[in-house]
Design a protein around this motif. Structure first.
Motif, short mmCIF file in Angstrom:
data_model
loop_
_atom_site.label_atom_id
_atom_site.label_comp_id
_atom_site.label_asym_id
_atom_site.label_seq_id
_atom_site.Cartn_x
_atom_site.Cartn_y
_atom_site.Cartn_z
N VAL A 339 4.24 6.85 5.03
CA VAL A 339 2.94 7.47 4.79
C VAL A 339 2.87 8.84 5.45
O VAL A 339 2.45 9.82 4.84
CB VAL A 339 1.81 6.55 5.32
CG1 VAL A 339 0.47 7.25 5.19
CG2 VAL A 339 1.80 5.24 4.58
N ARG A 343 2.49 12.52 3.85
CA ARG A 343 1.26 13.23 4.15
C ARG A 343 1.55 14.68 4.53
O ARG A 343 0.89 15.60 4.06
CB ARG A 343 0.54 12.51 5.30
CG ARG A 343 -0.59 13.24 5.96
CD ARG A 343 -1.82 13.23 5.06
NE ARG A 343 -2.93 13.96 5.69
CZ ARG A 343 -3.03 15.27 5.72
NH1 ARG A 343 -2.08 16.01 5.20
NH2 ARG A 343 -4.08 15.84 6.28
N ALA B 90 -4.62 7.85 3.27
CA ALA B 90 -3.29 7.96 2.68
C ALA B 90 -3.27 8.77 1.39
O ALA B 90 -2.38 9.58 1.19
CB ALA B 90 -2.71 6.57 2.44
N TYR B 91 -4.22 8.53 0.50
CA TYR B 91 -4.09 9.12 -0.83
C TYR B 91 -4.77 10.48 -0.97
O TYR B 91 -4.28 11.37 -1.65
CB TYR B 91 -4.63 8.17 -1.90
CG TYR B 91 -3.89 6.86 -1.98
CD1 TYR B 91 -2.51 6.82 -1.72
CD2 TYR B 91 -4.52 5.68 -2.32
CE1 TYR B 91 -1.82 5.63 -1.78
CE2 TYR B 91 -3.83 4.48 -2.38
CZ TYR B 91 -2.48 4.45 -2.11
OH TYR B 91 -1.79 3.29 -2.17
N THR B 105 3.79 6.83 -0.73
CA THR B 105 2.72 6.52 0.23
C THR B 105 2.17 5.13 -0.04
O THR B 105 1.95 4.35 0.89
CB THR B 105 1.59 7.55 0.08
OG1 THR B 105 2.15 8.84 0.27
CG2 THR B 105 0.51 7.32 1.10
N GLY B 108 4.40 2.64 1.32
CA GLY B 108 4.24 2.62 2.77
C GLY B 108 2.99 1.86 3.19
O GLY B 108 3.03 1.01 4.09
N VAL B 109 1.89 2.14 2.52
CA VAL B 109 0.63 1.47 2.84
C VAL B 109 0.77 -0.03 2.63
O VAL B 109 0.30 -0.84 3.44
CB VAL B 109 -0.52 2.02 1.96
CG1 VAL B 109 -1.76 1.16 2.08
CG2 VAL B 109 -0.83 3.45 2.34
#
Lengths: 366, 307, 398
Positions: A339, A343, B90-91, B105, B108-109
């Motif tokens: 994440v 990011r 996250a998004y 992502t 990952g989440v």
């Protein structure tokens, strides 16, 4: 600054070469042979990630079933270098097939490539996420067949997997046995390392050449705008099929190496999560950028292992006790890393200069 | 004959669950073009948090259905909060990122949520207490329980409510506008960020409902339960045409029925060569066939490639 | 550890792991001379491997808990090995039930020169790992891997304290036909190495005893919905339904069996012979049968005490294989005690010749490293618990 840039580049390559050559001994001496084994696996992942990079990074086709080709390569190697076929079909195989590695690996690459084309053919019209789910389905179909083809004819030995696979032999020496060279005992994992490294370098070389070729430019054209690419006279169908096929060959080779290295293959090694993992390597490292993809593969292969070793001592030194058990922490941090990297570096850790520029421009426009 | 009816009922129940989860996928996809891989984990959190609440309420001696409803009412806000947080943290920062970045992502989440759930709820399987009637009714020789009837009806009802929301309300119009073109929607005075947040919250609320139903129907909940369910629901959403609410419903029901019939009849159809272990192969095969002939799913609109 | 965000993550990672490992290494170096100085103690490090994350994590943790309890007991008993007080340590590792991780962990334990390894849980990880342990000369005792191949590779270092699929499958097949009188049997398995292996052996044994297999159906170890396959099973009107797989599927399956009005009882192997099964199956649990290698825990000396101590220490019920993991540790310790040495070369022959009253059975190994004349007990579900019906084979506990 004043030095000749060419000389500098050569010096750099020479240094990297020396570093790669002594790496297993350095790692083995400091961290133990299990880390050499982890590095061996990291090399396999580099091959896989570079193969997937052709499909996802160069041609822009999202593939969630890439591990199927790895499975095809691994099972082909397993069938041709283990007693399984002789036990299952005594009428057909009087003796256990023991194909030499230099024959099995190219065959594995070829068969995996054919599977790649097979997957590509019905999916040519699909775009983006529709393609993703079909490739995912393809990966699952292959795994389910491997898992169930022990009846009516016992081809894959089903969930039990295939055991007693012979290690790759080079010059009459099996790579899982230690070798005495100039009075130095070189353990099996080190030998595997050099073997894997040679093939990885070959794969890197092929990738670099492909990227700069006509075909490579055609892939990028399709990735950026398929309609425009077709208008420019690119045969999009063939070019896409080639991306699937060539990408798959690398997976096939890596699979063969995996089977010889482990000595055992079973369908549980080829689940969807492995496909996702390889995709993460490609995207996290920097899609379409070969050094970035290599970095991504090495990092993601090493990170969970580093966390396995580090989770307890680090917690003990920070808090004086183990607050979170290391297994949960390992995956938790892995997820957080995915994440966080996305990011702050959405184009990957090491994107190509071109992509970085594009992204910056896109950001301003939005 | 009653075997066939039974298989279709089995498929309908399974399909309704897929459809409920698929609605969450398709809503997020419709508005963001993002496969929210973590959606299955939200379903899992819904199931487990409802279970915890129910575990606390059971000793109170309230009637079973009331307890389950209370559990559901607690699970819904929990999931909504989780969905809201995921989107924010996250998004949202990845709105303009390359297409695959949010996918990574999301993976990952998904891993993070699963591990947090494992730390919170432990590694063991949890049992859903027997609070709802499981007596089977006979329908032409086939059996169906009250709970299963409730599941099918709830899925249909929620689906209808969603369609109403999206097509008939101001908010729905804002959602459609944001999906069509966020920049223009913003110019027209739509607060796109809020609309997206709302979509996530709504989708997560649906996930909570789905989670409670799964847990109640199969009487089992576990921190790793979300993954397979999410995958199946995602497949269903694509089959129906991802981004389309009716498509998610249709895709879910179809996938359920296909799996059910495949498991029941694939052996007889292939003369015993293939068995029920190939039901997923069959389901994916149907999916591939559908997509070859209708590249954007059964009810998906023909859209130009996204930029 | 902070997630890596620096522009040179590799450097950071390598540096971090380097410092961590250096720290570990120093600790080990410091420990070794200290032990030698004291001369009165000997430290024995045992590796333990099982999946501690993923869908089977609950079983993996259960195994580790069982092994830890044995370690605690041994340390409290102050066992003497070669005249020195033995101090046992457990290195618990996670293989995620993944063969690749399994070999990585095996290599890690081999590098750490552990004295023996308890594990792994699954056959899929146990088999590839056994090659590494064999090459490194490390004794491996699996408490739960049931694939016959594991002990049939010719590795002298491979042992197991559990009946394999062939032993259990044949007992179950005979029981189904002769004792339960089943003539038409439906078989379901979960397509894992364990479930398929056991179901195939059961299939053979049941046919040999004269039953007809009316259908073979399949599911997976991640499924929760069995309505479709059970409906198919119903259409074949079997006397008995055999399921090869774990409790997490068996429980809901038994429940759905009742919902679909199938009257036939089910028969399971060890994977469903758990306390958890009753919780998961609810009202659908009663009347089904299962088998578990060994003698019922409550009939063994210290068996019910073990159950209580486990509960007190971990605040949870025994999931499944914890008593076998306990025994696996105990037999290794006993062999070391008899040989008076912690070197593989010395205690391996003692282990192979051992005759030890374990928690689960009287443990003696055959030439392959499997338990000799392993007893298998059959149970029936009654009122929320498994009650023992009969114990077949094996020697009476001393």
């Amino acid at each position: 600054m004043s030095a000749d840039p060419k000389l500098k580049a050569r010096l750099g390559i020479a240094l990297i070469g020396v570093a790669l050559a002594v790496l297993p001994f350095a790692v083995g001496a400091t961290f133990g042979n299990s880390w050499v084994r982890i590095v061996d696996f990291a090399l396999l992942y580099v091959m896989l990630a570079l193969g997937l990079n052709i499909v996802v990074g160069f041609a822009g086709l999202l593939d969630l079933g890439y591990i199927a080709f790895y499975a095809v390569g691994a099972y082909l190697y397993a069938l041709l270098s283990s007693p399984h076929l002789a036990t299952a079909f005594p009428a057909l195989f009087a003796v256990a097939p023991g194909w030499p590695v230099w024959a099995v690996l190219p065959l594995g690459a070829l068969v995996a490539g054919l599977f790649g084309v097979m997957l590509g053919a019905p999916t040519l019209k699909l775009r983006g996420d529709y393609l993703a789910i079909v490739t995912l389905g393809f990966g699952e179909i292959i795994r389910i067949f491997l898992n169930n083809l022990n009846a009516p004819a016992n081809i894959t030995n089903g969930p039990q997997g295939i055991n007693n696979i012979a290690a790759a032999q080079i010059g009459g020496h099996a790579l899982n046995r230690p070798l005495e060279l100039f009075g130095v005992m070189v353990p099996g994992v080190h030998l595997q390392y050099y073997f894997f490294l040679a093939l990885t370098l070959l794969v890197v070389f092929v990738c670099v050449r492909l990227q700069d070729s006509r075909l490579g430019r055609a892939w990028v054209a399709i990735r950026e705008d398929e309609v425009a690419a077709r208008a420019c006279g690119i045969n999009t169908r063939n070019v896409k099929l080639l991306a699937f096929g060539l990408g798959a060959t690398f997976g096939g080779v890596a699979g063969g190496l995996f089977a010889g290295f482990q000595g055992f293959v079973s369908p549980e090694s080829f689940g969807l999560l492995e496909s996702v993992m390889v995709l993460c390597m490609v995207v996290l490292g920097g899609m379409g950028h070969i050094p970035g993809v290599i970095l991504g593969a090495v990092l993601l292969a090493l990170l969970p292992e580093a966390l396995r070793w580090g989770a307890v001592p680090v917690q003990q030194s920070l808090f004086g006790k183990v607050l979170i058990d290391p297994e949960s922490l390992r995956l938790l941090l892995f997820g957080i890393a995915l994440v966080v990297v996305m990011r702050w570096r959405p184009a990957g850790l090491w994107p190509s200069a071109l992509r970085k520029r594009e992204l910056a421009a896109h950001g301003e426009a939005a | 004959m009653d075997i066939l009816i039974q298989q279709i009922i089995n498929g309908l129940v399974l399909g309704s669950i897929y459809a409920l989860v698929a609605l969450g996928y398709t809503m997020v996809y419709g508005i963001l073009g993002l496969i929210n891989f973590a959606h299955g984990e939200v379903v899992m959190i819904g199931a487990l948090s409802a279970l915890t609440a129910i575990g606390l309420l059971v000793p109170s001696g309230l009637p079973g259905p009331v307890v389950v409803l209370a559990g559901l009412l607690i699970a819904i806000p929990v999931c909504m909060a989780v969905g809201f947080t995921i989107e924010r943290i996250a998004y949202r920062p990845l709105r303009n990122a390359p297409r695959l970045a949010p996918l990574i992502t999301a993976i990952g989440v998904s891993i993070v949520l699963q591990q947090l759930a494992m730390m919170g709820w432990g590694r063991n399987y949890h049992t859903f207490p027997a609070l709802l009637s499981v007596t089977a009714h006979k329908v032409g020789g086939a059996a169906i329980t009250d709970l299963q009837i409730i599941i099918v009806l709830t899925a249909a009802l929620l689906m209808a409510a969603l369609v109403w929301l999206v097509t008939r309300t101001r908010l729905g119009r804002a959602m459609r506008a944001s999906a069509e073109n966020p920049a223009v929607a913003r110019l027209m005075g739509v607060d796109v960020d809020r609309v997206i947040s709302f979509t996530f919250v709504l989708g997560s609320g649906l996930a909570a409902v789905a989670g409670v139903m799964v847990a109640a129907n199969y009487s089992i909940a576990h921190y790793a339960m979300g993954f397979m369910l999410g995958l199946k629901a995602f497949t269903a959403a694509v089959l129906g045409g991802i981004g389309n609410l009716g498509g998610a419903m249709l895709g879910g029901l179809l996938l359920g029925i296909i799996e059910s019939l495949a498991a029941g009849y694939i052996g007889d159809l292939t003369g015993g060569f293939l068995g029920s272990h190939y039901k997923d192969v069959f389901a994916f095969f149907v999916l591939i066939l559908v997509l070859v002939f209708r590249p954007s799913g059964l009810m998906g609109e023909k859209v130009a490639e996204r930029a | 550890m902070t997630p890596i965000t620096s522009s040179r993550p590799l450097t950071a990672l390598v540096a971090l792991s380097a410092c961590l490992l250096a720290a570990c290494g120093q600790k080990d170096d410091a420990a070794a001379p200290a032990a030698a100085d004291a001369a009165a103690t000997v430290t024995i490090r045992l590796g333990h491997v099982a999946p501690l994350t993923g869908p089977q994590a609950h079983l993996g943790k259960d195994n580790e808990n069982g092994a830890r309890l044995a370690i605690d007991d041994l340390n409290a008993e102050k066992l003497l090995i070669g005249g020195k007080v033995a101090k046992f340590e457990l290195l618990g590792e996670d293989d995620q039930a993944d063969p690749r991780q399994g070999t990585t962990v095996a290599q890690k334990l081999a590098d750490a020169h552990v004295n023996a390894v308890i594990g792994h849980l699954n056959s899929g990880t146990t088999i590839p790992a056994s090659r590494i342990y064999h090459d490194a000369g490390i004794v491996q005792v699996s408490p739960s891997a049931t694939n016959p191949t594991y002990t049939r590779q010719g590795y002298k270092t491979a042992f197991r304290v559990f009946a394999d699929d062939v032993q259990q499958g044949s007992v179950l097949g005979g029981f189904a036909v002769t004792k339960l009188g089943a003539k038409k049997i439906a078989i379901i398995d979960d397509r894992t190495a364990y479930g398929q292996g056991l179901a195939d052996e059961f299939d053979k044994a049941a046919k040999a005893a004269g039953a007809t297999i009316v259908t073979r159906e399949y599911t997976t170890d991640k499924e929760t919905d069995f309505a479709a396959i059970l409906t198919k099973v119903k259409s074949t009107r079997p006397d008995l339904v055999f399921y090869g797989g774990m409790d997490t599927q068996a429980g809901p399956m038994a429940r759905q069996l009742r919902t679909l009005n199938i009257g036939a009882p089910m028969l399971f192997g060890d994977g469903a012979c758990t306390v958890e099964f009753h919780k998961l199956a609810g009202e659908g649990a009663d009347g089904h049968y299962c088998s578990l290698p060994g003698v019922p825990l409550d009939q063994m000396a210290g068996g019910s005490a073990f159950r209580d101590r486990y509960k007190a220490k971990y605040n949870a019920d025994i999931q499944l294989y914890a008593p076998y993991a306990y025994d696996a540790v105990r037999v290794v310790a006993e062999a070391m005690k008899q040989a008076g040495s912690v070197d593989t070369a010395k205690f391996l022959p003692a282990l192979a010749a051992l005759n030890y009253p374990g928690l689960t059975a009287q443990i003696q190994f055959d030439e392959k490293g499997d338990i000799r004349d392993g007893a298998i007990t059959l149970y029936q579900a009654k009122g929320g618990a498994w009650s023992a019906l009969e114990t077949l084979g094996g020697k009476a506990p001393n």
